[in-house]
Design a protein around this motif. Structure first.
Motif, PDB file in Angstrom:
ATOM      1  N   GLU A  83      -5.706 -94.201 109.890  1.00 32.04           N
ATOM      2  CA  GLU A  83      -7.185 -93.492 110.432  1.00 32.04           C
ATOM      3  C   GLU A  83      -6.952 -92.931 111.665  1.00 32.04           C
ATOM      4  O   GLU A  83      -6.096 -93.431 112.479  1.00 32.04           O
ATOM      5  CB  GLU A  83      -7.730 -94.729 110.554  1.00 32.04           C
ATOM      6  CG  GLU A  83      -8.418 -95.412 108.982  1.00 32.04           C
ATOM      7  CD  GLU A  83      -9.458 -96.461 109.450  1.00 32.04           C
ATOM      8  OE1 GLU A  83      -9.829 -96.693 110.447  1.00 32.04           O
ATOM      9  OE2 GLU A  83      -9.602 -97.099 108.468  1.00 32.04           O
ATOM     10  N   ASP A  84      -7.630 -91.667 111.924  1.00 33.93           N
ATOM     11  CA  ASP A  84      -7.667 -91.120 113.096  1.00 33.93           C
ATOM     12  C   ASP A  84      -9.105 -90.593 113.522  1.00 33.93           C
ATOM     13  O   ASP A  84      -9.441 -89.681 113.012  1.00 33.93           O
ATOM     14  CB  ASP A  84      -6.819 -89.666 112.719  1.00 33.93           C
ATOM     15  CG  ASP A  84      -6.632 -88.829 114.089  1.00 33.93           C
ATOM     16  OD1 ASP A  84      -7.294 -89.180 115.327  1.00 33.93           O
ATOM     17  OD2 ASP A  84      -6.184 -87.548 113.962  1.00 33.93           O
ATOM     18  N   ASP A 114     -12.506 -90.682 112.551  1.00 36.05           N
ATOM     19  CA  ASP A 114     -13.163 -90.772 111.047  1.00 36.05           C
ATOM     20  C   ASP A 114     -12.377 -90.101 110.124  1.00 36.05           C
ATOM     21  O   ASP A 114     -12.920 -89.950 108.839  1.00 36.05           O
ATOM     22  CB  ASP A 114     -14.687 -90.180 111.431  1.00 36.05           C
ATOM     23  CG  ASP A 114     -15.705 -91.005 112.249  1.00 36.05           C
ATOM     24  OD1 ASP A 114     -15.454 -91.983 112.082  1.00 36.05           O
ATOM     25  OD2 ASP A 114     -16.487 -90.396 112.711  1.00 36.05           O
ATOM     26  N   SER A 115     -11.407 -89.344 110.388  1.00 28.48           N
ATOM     27  CA  SER A 115     -10.692 -88.697 109.579  1.00 28.48           C
ATOM     28  C   SER A 115      -9.462 -89.586 109.150  1.00 28.48           C
ATOM     29  O   SER A 115      -9.337 -90.801 109.799  1.00 28.48           O
ATOM     30  CB  SER A 115      -9.791 -87.497 110.245  1.00 28.48           C
ATOM     31  OG  SER A 115     -11.143 -86.490 110.661  1.00 28.48           O
ATOM     32  N   ARG A 154      -5.182 -89.230 108.218  1.00 26.58           N
ATOM     33  CA  ARG A 154      -3.852 -88.469 108.089  1.00 26.58           C
ATOM     34  C   ARG A 154      -3.026 -89.345 107.113  1.00 26.58           C
ATOM     35  O   ARG A 154      -2.801 -90.341 106.939  1.00 26.58           O
ATOM     36  CB  ARG A 154      -3.223 -88.667 109.527  1.00 26.58           C
ATOM     37  CG  ARG A 154      -3.760 -87.949 110.845  1.00 26.58           C
ATOM     38  CD  ARG A 154      -2.944 -87.920 111.970  1.00 26.58           C
ATOM     39  NE  ARG A 154      -3.520 -87.203 112.852  1.00 26.58           N
ATOM     40  CZ  ARG A 154      -3.379 -85.839 113.248  1.00 26.58           C
ATOM     41  NH1 ARG A 154      -2.179 -85.353 112.629  1.00 26.58           N
ATOM     42  NH2 ARG A 154      -3.644 -85.308 114.234  1.00 26.58           N
ATOM     43  N   ASN A 193      -4.360 -83.674 107.611  1.00 26.73           N
ATOM     44  CA  ASN A 193      -5.504 -84.538 108.043  1.00 26.73           C
ATOM     45  C   ASN A 193      -6.740 -84.202 107.255  1.00 26.73           C
ATOM     46  O   ASN A 193      -7.084 -82.875 107.056  1.00 26.73           O
ATOM     47  CB  ASN A 193      -5.734 -84.067 109.485  1.00 26.73           C
ATOM     48  CG  ASN A 193      -6.844 -84.909 110.462  1.00 26.73           C
ATOM     49  OD1 ASN A 193      -6.517 -86.184 110.535  1.00 26.73           O
ATOM     50  ND2 ASN A 193      -7.806 -84.259 110.514  1.00 26.73           N
ATOM     51  N   ILE A 194      -7.121 -85.006 106.584  1.00 24.31           N
ATOM     52  CA  ILE A 194      -8.472 -84.864 105.764  1.00 24.31           C
ATOM     53  C   ILE A 194      -9.886 -85.458 106.566  1.00 24.31           C
ATOM     54  O   ILE A 194      -9.735 -86.637 106.860  1.00 24.31           O
ATOM     55  CB  ILE A 194      -8.183 -85.583 104.475  1.00 24.31           C
ATOM     56  CG1 ILE A 194      -7.025 -84.881 103.948  1.00 24.31           C
ATOM     57  CG2 ILE A 194      -9.632 -85.530 103.590  1.00 24.31           C
ATOM     58  CD1 ILE A 194      -6.868 -85.600 102.423  1.00 24.31           C
ATOM     59  N   ILE A 195     -10.621 -84.654 106.781  1.00 25.61           N
ATOM     60  CA  ILE A 195     -11.913 -84.643 107.827  1.00 25.61           C
ATOM     61  C   ILE A 195     -12.870 -85.779 106.658  1.00 25.61           C
ATOM     62  O   ILE A 195     -12.757 -85.625 105.763  1.00 25.61           O
ATOM     63  CB  ILE A 195     -12.698 -83.439 108.011  1.00 25.61           C
ATOM     64  CG1 ILE A 195     -13.097 -82.529 107.027  1.00 25.61           C
ATOM     65  CG2 ILE A 195     -11.623 -82.668 108.814  1.00 25.61           C
ATOM     66  CD1 ILE A 195     -13.804 -81.484 107.431  1.00 25.61           C
ATOM     67  N   PRO A 196     -14.125 -86.116 107.468  1.00 26.93           N
ATOM     68  CA  PRO A 196     -14.930 -86.924 106.767  1.00 26.93           C
ATOM     69  C   PRO A 196     -15.639 -86.580 105.645  1.00 26.93           C
ATOM     70  O   PRO A 196     -15.695 -87.046 104.517  1.00 26.93           O
ATOM     71  CB  PRO A 196     -15.770 -87.566 108.027  1.00 26.93           C
ATOM     72  CG  PRO A 196     -15.160 -87.531 109.116  1.00 26.93           C
ATOM     73  CD  PRO A 196     -14.124 -86.168 108.951  1.00 26.93           C
ATOM     74  N   THR A 215     -14.779 -83.928 103.780  1.00 28.14           N
ATOM     75  CA  THR A 215     -13.896 -83.919 102.357  1.00 28.14           C
ATOM     76  C   THR A 215     -13.565 -85.264 101.745  1.00 28.14           C
ATOM     77  O   THR A 215     -13.689 -85.405 100.514  1.00 28.14           O
ATOM     78  CB  THR A 215     -12.670 -83.090 102.699  1.00 28.14           C
ATOM     79  OG1 THR A 215     -12.799 -82.043 103.422  1.00 28.14           O
ATOM     80  CG2 THR A 215     -11.414 -83.084 101.734  1.00 28.14           C
ATOM     81  N   LEU A 216     -13.485 -86.371 102.564  1.00 31.04           N
ATOM     82  CA  LEU A 216     -13.365 -87.498 102.030  1.00 31.04           C
ATOM     83  C   LEU A 216     -14.336 -88.065 101.175  1.00 31.04           C
ATOM     84  O   LEU A 216     -14.474 -88.663 100.189  1.00 31.04           O
ATOM     85  CB  LEU A 216     -13.253 -88.432 102.972  1.00 31.04           C
ATOM     86  CG  LEU A 216     -11.625 -88.599 104.372  1.00 31.04           C
ATOM     87  CD1 LEU A 216     -11.780 -89.630 105.134  1.00 31.04           C
ATOM     88  CD2 LEU A 216     -10.484 -88.955 102.900  1.00 31.04           C
TER      89      LEU A 216
END
Length: 209
Positions: free
Chosen positions: A114-115, A117-118, A120, A159-162, A164-165
């Motif tokens: 977790e990074d 709200d994103s 990794r 890195n996948i942003i909120p 996209t999640l």
């Protein structure tokens, strides 16, 4: 062609060996027989379509043994959620990068951190495709266009942003999952040109001897 911008999350409604029924939220009238739809990044052809119970399009596709062997499609079963993208139209916004929907191989999720709200992710790519993955370059993973953060041998991170999640199936992923990988089309052409030049140079060297 596709761009890696997911427009719907579909669900495998039924499977009969190589035939899949996929439930979507697309308007049934907007999906034509023979249309191409990227399913977790794999370009599949619509062979039958009808209106589903919720009013969305229920479409059928065929999956060859070759496709099942090279992708994650062989493990799909009823209830599997998948990222969907309609094929690119001329004049459409190119929000990601150009993709063919031809999966190169399967990567594995090795780490998730977790990074804020994103999240990794670190993946392990097949060795033969690792040279096509470059830091700050593009890669398609389960049909989503993503930017590579770093590369270390066969491992690479994104890195996948909120957003996209929440709007793809990436919120469902966990370490150990297998992921459909399509490397950057431009990287493939560069490698092909470089290999051709190297072969030509070697041929000229042989002639000069």
């Amino acid at each position: 062609m596709f761009t890696g911008i997911v427009s719907d999350i579909g669900t495998v409604a039924a499977r009969d060996r190589t035939k899949l029924k996929i439930a979507s939220h697309y308007d049934p009238a907007s999906v034509a027989l023979g249309a191409s739809i990227a399913c977790d990044g794999c370009c599949l052809t619509v062979t039958r379509i009808k209106e589903g119970a919720d009013g969305g399009a229920m479409f059928e596709v065929d999956v060859s043994n070759e496709t099942a062997a090279r992708t994650t499609l062989g493990s799909w079963k009823q209830g599997t959620r998948i990222n969907l993208e309609r094929s690119l139209s001329f004049g459409s916004e190119l929000g990601g990068h150009l993709m063919t929907g031809h999966i190169d191989g399967v990567a594995r999720v090795k780490e998730m951190t977790e990074d804020d709200d994103s999240v990794r992710f670190v993946f392990d790519a097949p060795a033969e495709f690792a040279p096509f993955i470059a830091a700050k370059g593009s890669v398609a993973l389960n049909g989503v266009s993503l930017t590579v953060n770093e590369v270390d041998g066969t491992r690479f991170g994104v890195n996948i942003i909120p957003y996209t999640l929440a709007h793809t199936t990436w919120g469902d992923r966990k370490p150990g999952d297998l992921i459909n990988l399509e490397v950057d089309l431009l990287a493939r052409y560069v490698e092909r040109i470089a290999a051709g030049r190297l072969a030509a140079s070697r041929a000229m060297s042989e002639q000069d001897r």
